[in-house]
Scaffold this active site. Structure first.
Site, short mmCIF file in Angstrom:
data_model
loop_
_atom_site.label_atom_id
_atom_site.label_comp_id
_atom_site.label_asym_id
_atom_site.label_seq_id
_atom_site.Cartn_x
_atom_site.Cartn_y
_atom_site.Cartn_z
N CYS A 112 0.80 -1.22 0.00
CA CYS A 112 0.00 0.00 0.00
C CYS A 112 0.84 1.28 0.00
CB CYS A 112 -0.94 0.00 1.20
SG CYS A 112 -2.11 -1.36 1.15
N HIS A 259 -3.41 7.24 1.94
CA HIS A 259 -3.78 5.91 1.42
C HIS A 259 -5.12 5.49 2.01
CE1 HIS A 259 -3.93 1.78 0.47
NE2 HIS A 259 -3.79 1.40 1.72
N ASN A 289 -9.82 -0.58 -0.57
CA ASN A 289 -8.36 -0.43 -0.49
C ASN A 289 -7.74 -1.02 -1.76
OD1 ASN A 289 -5.63 -0.65 -0.02
ND2 ASN A 289 -5.83 -1.40 2.08
N1 COA Z 1 -18.52 -8.66 9.14
C1 COA Z 1 -19.02 -8.85 10.38
N2 COA Z 1 -18.24 -9.09 11.45
C2 COA Z 1 -16.91 -9.13 11.26
C3 COA Z 1 -16.32 -8.95 10.00
C4 COA Z 1 -17.18 -8.70 8.92
N3 COA Z 1 -16.74 -8.50 7.66
N4 COA Z 1 -14.99 -9.04 10.12
C5 COA Z 1 -14.74 -9.27 11.41
N5 COA Z 1 -15.91 -9.34 12.11
C6 COA Z 1 -16.09 -9.56 13.54
C7 COA Z 1 -14.94 -10.30 14.18
O1 COA Z 1 -15.10 -11.69 14.03
C8 COA Z 1 -15.05 -9.85 15.61
O2 COA Z 1 -16.06 -10.59 16.24
P1 COA Z 1 -15.91 -11.03 17.78
O3 COA Z 1 -15.83 -9.73 18.57
O4 COA Z 1 -17.14 -11.81 18.03
O5 COA Z 1 -14.64 -11.83 17.85
C9 COA Z 1 -15.53 -8.42 15.50
O6 COA Z 1 -16.12 -8.30 14.19
C10 COA Z 1 -14.42 -7.39 15.65
O7 COA Z 1 -13.33 -7.77 14.82
P2 COA Z 1 -12.02 -6.93 14.73
O8 COA Z 1 -11.12 -7.53 13.70
O9 COA Z 1 -11.46 -6.72 16.11
O10 COA Z 1 -12.64 -5.54 14.18
P3 COA Z 1 -11.96 -4.12 14.04
O11 COA Z 1 -12.79 -3.12 14.69
O12 COA Z 1 -10.49 -4.16 14.38
O13 COA Z 1 -12.07 -3.85 12.47
C11 COA Z 1 -10.68 -3.91 10.53
C12 COA Z 1 -11.44 -4.74 11.57
C13 COA Z 1 -10.01 -4.90 9.59
C14 COA Z 1 -11.69 -3.09 9.75
C15 COA Z 1 -9.67 -2.98 11.23
O14 COA Z 1 -8.92 -3.71 12.18
C16 COA Z 1 -8.72 -2.36 10.25
O15 COA Z 1 -9.10 -1.58 9.40
N6 COA Z 1 -7.42 -2.67 10.37
C17 COA Z 1 -6.42 -2.17 9.46
C18 COA Z 1 -6.51 -2.94 8.20
C19 COA Z 1 -5.70 -2.33 7.13
O16 COA Z 1 -5.54 -1.16 7.09
N7 COA Z 1 -5.19 -3.18 6.22
C20 COA Z 1 -4.42 -2.72 5.11
C21 COA Z 1 -3.16 -2.07 5.56
S1 COA Z 1 -2.66 -0.94 4.36
#
Ligand code: COA
Length: 341
Positions: A112, A259, A289
């Site tokens: 990214c 980004h 993304n």
């Molecule tokens: N739909 C519904 N529920 C989902 C889900 C989806 N698509 N994806 C995950 N969940 C659930 C998980 O299973 C978890 O459930 P639980 O609490 O029962 O275990 C809950 O939602 C929270 O998951 P979590 O991964 O902790 O959520 P989050 O608030 O951290 O959001 C991201 C997840 C991926 C959106 C966030 O962490 C993020 O944006 N991270 C950076 C990613 C990124 O930038 N990647 C590219 C780098 S350039």
């Protein structure tokens, strides 16, 4: 007068297939509410059979060359983490298909942050005299490497390509790329990785298709939470460093073009920097993304709809797998850019 690489053309391309959050919810245990509130994404474009990163790069490259008035080009660089194949690079084929002949051409991989690393690389090619004008393209069909059954990653990524043409010019001109800040942290490589497909798993385990390589290893693995924290910290630090090198204060920034990984990450970075949210550019809702294509696709949107006007002061900042990050600044030049909508 100091020499600099100057932006003279911009173009983008999105594959026609649009996948909405509702479409995803039909096959995945997720919802529009969860995806849009956690990430800001409402839809993404995805390649369908027959379309690859090369094809997206050619389309975006052609539009950038048109925007630049079809100058003679001395080098083609493609930033991609989803190349058509491991070898050879995509860029020579893109150069050939665009009718650019036997110019210098190579790919670079920095996920990214690939667009900012690529801008610095293209500026280096110009500074060394290797090329007077460079076509630089960020192109990704990364959804082909994401497990469609993984709800944690499948909603996040989209495909597309964005391209710029840079020429040798003067540091005081509009469009001149400012100083760069670049960095990496390989100790956190596992936060976003595709374990198989390279020399490590392939040779050690006997090759693709062998039982020793789990199917999931061919797909992206992401640890979202720690990645989120790192993204905010590293983008904020890098943006601050680039502003410092340029002698700009936060108040000098008209547009923060970050980004597009997650709208919450962008908001947190803007808040840390002390930048009002109205100056934070966003198009993740429509494209997701798109890794190395993210920043040029966003610039394309902003320039085509008149949001980015000549003279606007732009802060560009990216973060991604590696980990890796980078930032630069520029004053927006007068460009003719085609809308992608
Ligand atoms: N739909 C519904 N529920 C989902 C889900 C989806 N698509 N994806 C995950 N969940 C659930 C998980 O299973 C978890 O459930 P639980 O609490 O029962 O275990 C809950 O939602 C929270 O998951 P979590 O991964 O902790 O959520 P989050 O608030 O951290 O959001 C991201 C997840 C991926 C959106 C966030 O962490 C993020 O944006 N991270 C950076 C990613 C990124 O930038 N990647 C590219 C780098 S350039």
């Amino acid at each position: 007068m100091a020499m600099a690489a100057v932006l003279m053309g911009l173009g983008g391309y999105l594959p026609p297939n649009v996948v909405s959050n509702e479409d995803l919810s039909a096959t995945l245990d997720t919802s529009d509410e969860w995806i849009s509130s956690r990430t800001g994404i409402r839809q993404r474009h995805r390649v369908t059979d027959g379309l690859s990163t090369r094809d997206l790069a050619i389309e975006a490259g052609a539009r950038a060359l048109k925007s630049a008035g079809h100058p003679a080009v001395g080098a083609v660089v493609v930033a991609t983490t989803s190349p058509d194949r491991l070898c050879p690079a995509v860029a020579p084929e893109v150069a050939d298909r665009l009718g650019l002949g036997t110019v210098a051409a190579f790919d670079l991989t920095s996920a990214c942050s690939g667009f900012v690393y690529g801008l610095a690389t293209a500026a280096g090619l110009i500074a060394t005299g290797a090329a007077d004008t460079v076509l630089f393209i960020g192109a990704e069909a990364f959804t082909t490497l994401v497990n469609p059954a993984d709800r944690a990653t499948a909603p996040i990524f989209g495909d597309g390509a964005g391209a710029v043409v840079l020429r040798r010019g003067d540091a005081a001109e509009p469009g001149a790329l400012g100083p760069f800040d670049l960095g990496s942290d390989g100790a956190r490589a596992d936060l976003l990785a595709i374990p198989a497909g390279g020399s490590r798993q392939r040779s050690a385990d006997g090759g693709p298709g062998q039982d020793t390589v789990a199917t999931e290893d061919w797909y992206l693995r992401m640890l979202g939470r720690p990645l989120y924290t790192q993204a905010v910290e590293r983008m904020t630090g890098s943006a601050t460093a680039a502003l410092g090198k340029a002698g700009w204060g936060v108040g000098d920034v008209d547009w923060f073009v970050g980004h597009q990984a997650n709208v919450r990450i962008l908001r947190a970075v803007a808040e840390e920097l002390g930048l009002p949210e109205e100056r934070m550019a966003v198009n993740i809702d429509r494209v997701g993304n798109t890794l190395a294509a993210s920043i040029p696709l966003l610039l394309n949107d902003l320039a085509a709809d008149g949001t980015l006007r000549p003279g606007a002061r732009v802060l560009v900042s990216a973060f991604g797998a590696g980990l890796s990050w980078g930032s630069t600044v520029l004053e927006w030049p007068d460009l003719s850019v085609e809308s992608l909508r």
